[in-house]
Design a protein around this motif. Structure first.
Motif, PDB file in Angstrom:
ATOM      1  N   THR A   1      23.640  73.651  38.517  1.00  0.00           N
ATOM      2  CA  THR A   1      23.600  74.025  39.939  1.00  0.00           C
ATOM      3  C   THR A   1      22.666  75.204  40.122  1.00  0.00           C
ATOM      4  O   THR A   1      22.547  76.050  39.230  1.00  0.00           O
ATOM      5  CB  THR A   1      25.014  74.377  40.449  1.00  0.00           C
ATOM      6  OG1 THR A   1      24.960  74.576  41.863  1.00  0.00           O
ATOM      7  CG2 THR A   1      25.591  75.621  39.784  1.00  0.00           C
ATOM      8  N   ALA A   2      22.013  75.251  41.273  1.00  0.00           N
ATOM      9  CA  ALA A   2      21.247  76.451  41.629  1.00  0.00           C
ATOM     10  C   ALA A   2      21.991  77.236  42.705  1.00  0.00           C
ATOM     11  O   ALA A   2      22.029  78.461  42.679  1.00  0.00           O
ATOM     12  CB  ALA A   2      19.853  76.062  42.113  1.00  0.00           C
TER      13      ALA A   2
ATOM     14  N   ASN B   1      26.496  74.076  45.148  1.00  0.00           N
ATOM     15  CA  ASN B   1      27.031  72.850  45.759  1.00  0.00           C
ATOM     16  C   ASN B   1      27.457  71.821  44.712  1.00  0.00           C
ATOM     17  O   ASN B   1      28.515  71.182  44.851  1.00  0.00           O
ATOM     18  CB  ASN B   1      25.983  72.243  46.698  1.00  0.00           C
ATOM     19  CG  ASN B   1      25.615  73.194  47.813  1.00  0.00           C
ATOM     20  OD1 ASN B   1      26.368  73.361  48.747  1.00  0.00           O
ATOM     21  ND2 ASN B   1      24.472  73.856  47.690  1.00  0.00           N
ATOM     22  N   THR B   2      26.666  71.677  43.659  1.00  0.00           N
ATOM     23  CA  THR B   2      27.016  70.703  42.614  1.00  0.00           C
ATOM     24  C   THR B   2      28.255  71.180  41.847  1.00  0.00           C
ATOM     25  O   THR B   2      29.074  70.368  41.423  1.00  0.00           O
ATOM     26  CB  THR B   2      25.817  70.474  41.670  1.00  0.00           C
ATOM     27  OG1 THR B   2      24.657  70.247  42.468  1.00  0.00           O
ATOM     28  CG2 THR B   2      26.040  69.268  40.767  1.00  0.00           C
TER      29      THR B   2
ATOM     30  N   THR C   1      23.526  65.625  43.613  1.00  0.00           N
ATOM     31  CA  THR C   1      23.570  66.129  44.988  1.00  0.00           C
ATOM     32  C   THR C   1      22.141  66.118  45.491  1.00  0.00           C
ATOM     33  O   THR C   1      21.190  66.332  44.737  1.00  0.00           O
ATOM     34  CB  THR C   1      24.184  67.534  45.088  1.00  0.00           C
ATOM     35  OG1 THR C   1      23.397  68.457  44.332  1.00  0.00           O
ATOM     36  CG2 THR C   1      25.610  67.550  44.580  1.00  0.00           C
TER      37      THR C   1
ATOM     38  N   HIS D   1      14.098  60.600  48.855  1.00  0.00           N
ATOM     39  CA  HIS D   1      14.744  61.723  48.179  1.00  0.00           C
ATOM     40  C   HIS D   1      14.705  61.598  46.667  1.00  0.00           C
ATOM     41  O   HIS D   1      15.072  62.517  45.967  1.00  0.00           O
ATOM     42  CB  HIS D   1      16.195  61.856  48.646  1.00  0.00           C
ATOM     43  CG  HIS D   1      16.882  60.546  48.748  1.00  0.00           C
ATOM     44  ND1 HIS D   1      17.097  59.762  47.663  1.00  0.00           N
ATOM     45  CD2 HIS D   1      17.359  59.870  49.817  1.00  0.00           C
ATOM     46  CE1 HIS D   1      17.700  58.649  48.067  1.00  0.00           C
ATOM     47  NE2 HIS D   1      17.864  58.680  49.368  1.00  0.00           N
TER      48      HIS D   1
ATOM     49  N   SER E   1      18.333  72.507  51.199  1.00  0.00           N
ATOM     50  CA  SER E   1      18.238  72.788  49.751  1.00  0.00           C
ATOM     51  C   SER E   1      19.378  73.670  49.244  1.00  0.00           C
ATOM     52  O   SER E   1      19.898  73.464  48.155  1.00  0.00           O
ATOM     53  CB  SER E   1      16.910  73.463  49.428  1.00  0.00           C
ATOM     54  OG  SER E   1      15.902  72.482  49.381  1.00  0.00           O
TER      55      SER E   1
HETATM   56  C1  LIG Z   1      12.885  72.749  43.430  1.00  0.00           C
HETATM   57  C2  LIG Z   1      13.763  71.791  44.218  1.00  0.00           C
HETATM   58  C3  LIG Z   1      13.444  70.443  44.244  1.00  0.00           C
HETATM   59  C4  LIG Z   1      14.249  69.549  44.991  1.00  0.00           C
HETATM   60  N1  LIG Z   1      13.930  68.220  44.992  1.00  0.00           N
HETATM   61  C5  LIG Z   1      14.708  67.349  45.682  1.00  0.00           C
HETATM   62  C6  LIG Z   1      14.418  65.952  45.684  1.00  0.00           C
HETATM   63  O1  LIG Z   1      13.482  65.472  45.070  1.00  0.00           O
HETATM   64  N2  LIG Z   1      15.250  65.137  46.382  1.00  0.00           N
HETATM   65  C7  LIG Z   1      16.333  65.612  47.077  1.00  0.00           C
HETATM   66  O2  LIG Z   1      17.039  64.812  47.697  1.00  0.00           O
HETATM   67  N3  LIG Z   1      16.634  66.934  47.096  1.00  0.00           N
HETATM   68  C8  LIG Z   1      15.850  67.796  46.414  1.00  0.00           C
HETATM   69  N4  LIG Z   1      16.156  69.137  46.420  1.00  0.00           N
HETATM   70  C9  LIG Z   1      17.359  69.603  47.128  1.00  0.00           C
HETATM   71  C10 LIG Z   1      18.472  69.726  46.106  1.00  0.00           C
HETATM   72  O3  LIG Z   1      18.941  68.487  45.746  1.00  0.00           O
HETATM   73  C11 LIG Z   1      19.571  70.654  46.614  1.00  0.00           C
HETATM   74  O4  LIG Z   1      19.020  71.941  46.525  1.00  0.00           O
HETATM   75  C12 LIG Z   1      20.833  70.552  45.770  1.00  0.00           C
HETATM   76  O5  LIG Z   1      21.520  69.372  46.065  1.00  0.00           O
HETATM   77  C13 LIG Z   1      21.721  71.733  45.947  1.00  0.00           C
HETATM   78  O6  LIG Z   1      22.640  71.694  44.909  1.00  0.00           O
HETATM   79  P1  LIG Z   1      23.064  73.029  44.153  1.00  0.00           P
HETATM   80  O7  LIG Z   1      23.644  73.925  45.189  1.00  0.00           O
HETATM   81  O8  LIG Z   1      24.078  72.582  43.165  1.00  0.00           O
HETATM   82  O9  LIG Z   1      21.848  73.613  43.493  1.00  0.00           O
HETATM   83  C14 LIG Z   1      15.383  70.032  45.703  1.00  0.00           C
HETATM   84  C15 LIG Z   1      15.693  71.406  45.656  1.00  0.00           C
HETATM   85  C16 LIG Z   1      14.914  72.281  44.930  1.00  0.00           C
HETATM   86  C17 LIG Z   1      15.274  73.736  44.927  1.00  0.00           C
END
Ligand SMILES: Cc1cc2nc3c(=O)[nH]c(=O)nc-3n(C[C@H](O)[C@H](O)[C@H](O)COP(=O)(O)O)c2cc1C
Length: 149
Positions: A9-10, A13-14, A85, A92, A122
């Protein structure tokens, strides 16, 4: 059966989804962030669920590395499933399918179709109801594992 939900996760959310899934996988189940994951804890009969945000149409590099490591060790006899996620866009990409393929190639028995959970942007937050949908998906996973036993 031990159950582990391995996730990256960043923005958290995950993790929220991983914890919701783990909460339905029985008393010994744990959500484990990829940095602290010891692949040696997995044994035949265990359930491994892997979750990652989509990053550029793929799972994160850390999850990809962990799956490669699991592939080298082999997951024969381990039951597995994957979720990602993602944002709700027309295009996507996909991480859950790629992780499911890696788990299959590692020798795991796949117990559920790849699953997607949605965030608003994001950094999140998760769309309404996604935590509950994750819990329901996990309950289905358990039922599927029990049917296969
Ligand atoms: C560098 C980066 C690349 C991403 N690429 C995609 C993507 O290709 N497709 C998509 O649906 N979401 C993309 N996202 C959105 C992420 O899926 C979203 O940040 C993530 O579901 C959040 O989960 P987290 O809170 O666990 O990090 C991207 C986000 C980041 C920061």
């Amino acid at each position: 059966m031990k159950a582990v939900v391995l996730y990256d996760t960043a923005y958290g959310n995950t993790r929220t989804i991983a914890e919701s899934v783990a909460s339905k996988l029985g008393s010994g189940a744990a959500a484990v962030q990829v940095d602290g994951f010891d692949p040696g804890i997995l044994h035949p009969g265990d359930l491994l669920v892997v979750g990652s945000p989509i990053n550029g149409w793929k799972p994160t590099a850390r999850i990809a590395e962990s799956l490669a490591d699991l592939g080298r060790r082999g997951l024969a006899g381990v039951k597995a499933a994957a979720f990602d996620t993602r944002v709700k866009l027309f295009i996507h990409g996909d991480a859950a399918k790629k992780m499911t393929k890696a788990l299959t190639e590692a020798g795991a028995t796949i117990v559920a179709e790849p699953m997607a959970f949605y965030v608003k942007g994001s950094e999140g937050p998760l769309l309404e109801g996604e935590e509950e949908r994750a819990a329901a998906w996990a309950a289905d996973l358990v039922a599927s594992v029990q049917r296969q036993a």
